[in-house]
Design a protein around this motif. Structure first.
Motif, PDB file in Angstrom:
ATOM      1  N   PHE A   1      11.005  48.366  -7.028  1.00  0.00           N
ATOM      2  CA  PHE A   1      10.655  48.545  -8.636  1.00  0.00           C
ATOM      3  C   PHE A   1      12.215  49.736  -9.067  1.00  0.00           C
ATOM      4  O   PHE A   1      12.722  50.194  -8.207  1.00  0.00           O
ATOM      5  N   ASP A   2      12.150  49.590 -10.206  1.00  0.00           N
ATOM      6  CA  ASP A   2      13.066  50.279 -11.126  1.00  0.00           C
ATOM      7  C   ASP A   2      12.812  51.917 -10.961  1.00  0.00           C
ATOM      8  O   ASP A   2      13.427  52.908 -10.971  1.00  0.00           O
TER       9      ASP A   2
ATOM     10  N   ALA B   1      10.731  52.467  -5.104  1.00  0.00           N
ATOM     11  CA  ALA B   1      11.622  52.258  -6.470  1.00  0.00           C
ATOM     12  C   ALA B   1      12.679  52.944  -6.179  1.00  0.00           C
ATOM     13  O   ALA B   1      12.864  53.820  -5.543  1.00  0.00           O
TER      14      ALA B   1
ATOM     15  N   HIS C   1       2.850  47.254 -12.342  1.00  0.00           N
ATOM     16  CA  HIS C   1       1.940  47.338 -11.615  1.00  0.00           C
ATOM     17  C   HIS C   1       1.228  48.818 -12.108  1.00  0.00           C
ATOM     18  O   HIS C   1       1.906  49.510 -12.489  1.00  0.00           O
TER      19      HIS C   1
ATOM     20  N   GLU D   1       9.557  47.562 -14.049  1.00  0.00           N
ATOM     21  CA  GLU D   1      10.750  46.683 -13.749  1.00  0.00           C
ATOM     22  C   GLU D   1      11.396  46.100 -15.163  1.00  0.00           C
ATOM     23  O   GLU D   1      10.569  45.544 -15.771  1.00  0.00           O
TER      24      GLU D   1
ATOM     25  N   ALA E   1       4.299  51.531 -11.857  1.00  0.00           N
ATOM     26  CA  ALA E   1       5.600  50.962 -11.524  1.00  0.00           C
ATOM     27  C   ALA E   1       6.107  50.031 -12.723  1.00  0.00           C
ATOM     28  O   ALA E   1       5.619  49.466 -13.435  1.00  0.00           O
TER      29      ALA E   1
END
Ligand SMILES: [Zn+2]
Length: 561
Positions: free
Chosen positions: A2-3, A41, A33, A27, A25
């Motif tokens: 993820f970012d 991440a 999420h 992205e 999370a």
């Protein structure tokens, strides 16, 4: 990968449900999420001991002009605001023909509390129509997300020119206005905004154009807005506009109406509650309505050179209409003028800012040292000492040497905490009214969201932090039909803020001179705020804006019905 993952946060998700500890999370700017142990991440933040909440949606701002020279809409993002609604009260700068720019600026100068000079130097006129204005903001970029109302006063001036300030519209002109409202809604308008409020005046006291509209014009423009099954109608109400009137204008539109500004007036204690009761009844009859309320006491700073607080008073008009300071001084010296003014102020309370509460007007700062003993005292107090009427004292003082420069602060409305607490908890209330971007010389309430947590959750304990956050985020998104924002749930944009819930709050306001041309405005700082993300991009770290060059905001053009 993820970012971004923010883990171990106390998540208050904007739904009003109880908070819980967990990870989120992100992205591509979207929350993907929510739970525990979400994986890896590029950037991981351990938020133990802090609360993660949705960014505030500030639904009542006036950043229309400022946004053209300041894409960040300062100071809102550093106070946790990730989405702003502009064009409130119908005070917009688009559509606007080149030949109406000066007129538009003159209309705005008073209500925005910005000097003509600042607006002339500041506004970047890269557009004529409303769709072009949105295109301009979008291609240049914006810091926070922006949703824009189509503004009645601008539409009126566009079609009627100078006549918009003086008369009713003809059938043909109404038809032309309808076309513009429709074209603007198609391009991505949030709704249609207007004002009938007596305190809304342009330069030299000329009424804002929307105040001259009749019932037919109002109804037809609301119907034009609703042509596509979308749109929110927003109105700042004058004393002659009842909830009943609004309900008639809304008939057959099947759209919600937002009514401002419901501030508690101590001299007319029940009137705001009566309006909210009327709003509830109209809603029960089938016209969805909300009342905009404020969690801030309304205090404003002013000098007698331009005392905004008198503008809703009819007898003040001759003073407002003066073109020069000399004429103005002659008027306020006149005994006839004074007695009319006094009679009206002492007349029973109406919907207006100032109703004779002289004990609430305090001398804040004097320019001439000989007045120093007056600082910190109320006008009522000072006047009674010398046995004169407070109004006489105030007008005499302003005619004395440097008296026109004495700075006063007026604590006018919304200062009765028990009453305001009740307003904030009313089921038809919409907690908003920062007026951010406007009235910059009188007050700055852009930090109302953080103040809500400080004052009404921690100090007065009138609601839980979950309820307060819901009111400032998820509920705003629902009322204004803003998609995918206002809640920390998968599928929504990552507009978020990390706060210390025991410390979140705001400073006192203070004066800075950073408007175009160096004019002054009031500024305010936030406390207890660790990070702000807009569409997944971090924009605030340790109380200062980061990544200033990259503008993460979106011009919001799609709204649900
Ligand atoms: Zn406003």
């Amino acid at each position: 990968m993820f970012d971004l993952i923010i883990k171990n946060a106390n998540i208050i998700d904007g739904t009003g449900l109880p908070s819980f500890t967990g990870d989120i999370a992100v992205e591509d700017g979207i929350i993907v999420h929510r739970g525990d142990d979400l994986g890896q991440a590029k950037s991981v933040i351990d938020a133990k001991g802090l609360s993660l909440v949705p960014g505030f949606i500030d639904s009542h701002t006036h950043y229309d002009a400022q946004l053209t020279w300041d894409p960040w809409a300062n100071p809102s993002p550093k106070l946790g605001v990730t989405t702003i609604v502009i064009g409130n009260c119908g005070f917009t700068i688009a559509p606007c023909k080149a030949e109406h720019r000066e007129l538009t600026i003159k209309n705005l100068t008073n209500v925005e509390g910005m000097s003509l000079d600042a607006l002339r130097k500041g506004i970047v006129w890269n557009f004529e129509t409303f769709p072009e204005y949105l295109d301009f903001l979008e291609s240049r970029g914006v810091g926070p997300n922006v949703a824009a109302y189509v503004g009645h006063s601008s539409v009126r001036v566009y079609v009627m020119g100078k006549d918009a300030l003086t008369r009713k519209a003809t059938e043909f002109e109404i038809l032309e206005m309808e076309k513009i409202v429709k074209e603007s809604m198609i391009s991505g308008g949030l709704g249609f905004a207007t004002s009938t409020f007596e305190g809304h005046n342009g330069e030299n006291g000329v009424p804002m154009p929307s105040r001259l509209a009749d019932d037919k014009e109002m109804h037809n423009l609301i119907m034009a807005m609703s042509s596509f099954g979308r749109g929110v109608f927003m109105l700042t109400r004058g004393s002659n506009t009842s909830i009943d009137n609004i309900e008639k204008w809304m008939k057959d539109s099947n759209r919600p109406a937002i009514v401002a500004a419901l501030l508690h007036n101590p001299l007319s204690d029940s009137s705001t509650f009566k309006i909210l009761a009327d709003i509830s009844e109209a809603t029960n009859r089938g016209t969805e309505m909300w009342g905009q309320v404020s969690c801030r006491p309304l205090s404003m700073e002013f000098t007698m050179e331009s005392p905004y607080l008198f503008e809703g008073i009819h007898a003040w008009r001759p003073a407002m209409e003066c073109a020069t300071l000399e004429l103005y001084k002659n008027i306020i010296e006149d005994s006839n003028f004074r007695s009319h003014l006094l009679n009206e102020i002492e007349d029973d309370a109406q919907v207006r800012l100032f109703n004779g509460d002289w004990d609430k007007i305090i001398v804040r700062e004097v320019q001439n040292k000989k007045y120093l003993p007056l600082e910190g005292r109320s006008i009522k107090d000072i006047a009674s000492e010398s046995n004169v009427n407070p109004l006489e004292w105030l007008l005499d003082h302003s005619l004395n040497e440097n008296g026109m420069d004495t700075l006063f602060i007026a604590m006018l409305l919304n200062s009765d905490e028990e009453a305001v607490g009740k307003l904030l908890k009313h089921p038809r209330s919409n907690i908003t009214l920062s007026d951010a971007g406007a009235h910059l010389t009188f007050f700055n309430d852009a930090g109302y969201g953080l103040y809500m947590l400080q004052k009404w959750v921690r100090e007065n304990d009138i609601m839980t932090i979950e309820e307060a956050i819901y009111n400032l985020t998820g509920k705003q998104a629902d009322i204004y039909r803003i998609d995918q924002r206002g809640r920390l749930v998968p599928g929504q944009y990552a507009d978020m803020m990390l706060i210390n819930p025991d410390k979140a709050g705001v400073s006192q306001s203070y004066r800075v001179n950073d408007l175009p041309g160096g004019s002054s405005r009031l500024n305010i700082d936030g406390h207890g705020i660790y990070g702000v993300w807009i569409n997944g991009q971090r924009v605030l770290e340790d109380n200062s804006i980061v990544n200033r060059e990259s503008l993460p905001g979106k011009v919001i053009r799609g709204f649900h019905s």
